[in-house]
Scaffold this active site. Sequence first.
Site, PDB file in Angstrom:
ATOM      1  CG  PHE A   1      -1.816  -0.766   1.246  1.00  0.00           C
ATOM      2  CD1 PHE A   1      -3.340  -0.926   0.546  1.00  0.00           C
ATOM      3  CD2 PHE A   1      -1.725  -2.119   2.050  1.00  0.00           C
ATOM      4  CE1 PHE A   1      -4.098  -1.854   0.913  1.00  0.00           C
ATOM      5  CE2 PHE A   1      -2.669  -3.178   2.256  1.00  0.00           C
ATOM      6  CZ  PHE A   1      -4.062  -3.003   1.677  1.00  0.00           C
TER       7      PHE A   1
ATOM      8  CB  SER B   1      -5.436   4.033  -8.618  1.00  0.00           C
ATOM      9  OG  SER B   1      -6.211   5.178  -8.657  1.00  0.00           O
TER      10      SER B   1
ATOM     11  CE1 TYR C   1      -1.439   7.523  -6.286  1.00  0.00           C
ATOM     12  CE2 TYR C   1      -3.417   7.745  -7.521  1.00  0.00           C
ATOM     13  CZ  TYR C   1      -2.944   7.238  -6.539  1.00  0.00           C
ATOM     14  OH  TYR C   1      -3.659   6.134  -5.582  1.00  0.00           O
TER      15      TYR C   1
ATOM     16  CE  LYS D   1      -0.590   4.090  -6.449  1.00  0.00           C
ATOM     17  NZ  LYS D   1      -0.317   3.306  -5.169  1.00  0.00           N
TER      18      LYS D   1
END
Length: 325
Positions: free
Chosen positions: A72, A116, A140, A144
């Site tokens: 995470f 995500s 971001y 991912k």
Amino acid sequence: MRVLVTGGAGYIGSHTAKELARSGHEPIVLDDLSAGHRWAVKWGPLAQGDLADQYFVSRTIRDFAIEAVIHFAADAKVGESVEQPRKYYWHNVVNSLKLADAMLDAGVKTIVFSSSAATYGVPTESPIPEEHVKLPVNPYGETKLTTERMLGDYAIAYGLQWMALRYFNACGADPAGEIGEDHDPESHMIPSAIEAALGQRPYVEIFGTDYPTPDGTAIRDYIHVTDLGRAHVRALEHLASGGESTAVNLGTGHGNSVREVIAAVQKFCDRQMPVREGPRRAGDPPVLVAGVEKAERLLGWTAEYREIDAIVETAWKWHVAHRSA
Ligand SMILES: NC(=O)c1ccc[n+]([C@@H]2O[C@H](COP(=O)([O-])OP(=O)(O)OC[C@H]3O[C@@H](n4cnc5c(N)ncnc54)[C@H](O)[C@@H]3O)[C@@H](O)[C@H]2O)c1
């Protein structure tokens, strides 16, 4: 299984640690507490340190005889990633690479990764299936997607077993009230609305009221954090039993508008919640709803929390108890 949970002192990681323990696994949390909380580590030991420290990560894997990893730990603010891409590529991509290398060096082959909906960018269909084209609109989302691809390449070359879980909007709190969402500053919709309702922030802002949606506000798929925790346990067990390595969406399969969320929070509050209507944010799509068929088929998982009122109720109760504690 003894499972290393990086970022396990954070919001989704701590709820997953609870679900792991409930399912008979042993969570070992690796967290530097940069955004997480010591009080959220309740179901196993905390190895406090930075994921960037490869020696520390390798030693933790060895000392705790780790058998699998749920990853995470990351920076997760979209706006910040636009201003500081350097931070995001180092923390989200390079740290993930170091973790994967430390795992392989120790002979640990199983990883579940926090991905995500930001990997899709602005979708052209709804609900979004996993095979939808991936064109992230911010660093971001790129970090991912890059990490997912790295895991796929490591699987082919080194036999890594991986699952990337693409969460939509994580929300809610542990229904037993032991843990919940506590980000500082808080940018997520439901806790922001709760703070505004309780007078802990001046207002909650609606970013865009002219979207092509029934009430003009953006629609998102709100997925309860306990449902996310359960899905991680399923993903781990799927991989442990030789299941396919792949990426899977985690959502409810239906959406709520910003105004619907605000109305749900308002039901818990006597005073009128202050709301401010502002312009759209760049890169915010009108609708983001998960296609959920793959999670059902592969993991036998569906969301148990399907109503926004029930989700908000858990968040509200935790927020009120936690902030007054
Ligand atoms: N919250 C959401 O709606 C959402 C949606 C999609 C994906 N995600 C992803 O899920 C993951 C968890 O999100 P969250 O909301 O629980 O975030 P969070 O900030 O609550 O938790 C992240 C945890 O990682 C720790 N951490 C960060 N960098 C670290 C490092 N270098 N070394 C050790 N520990 C470190 C932090 O201290 C924190 O406890 C993230 O990867 C995020 O990108 C979250």
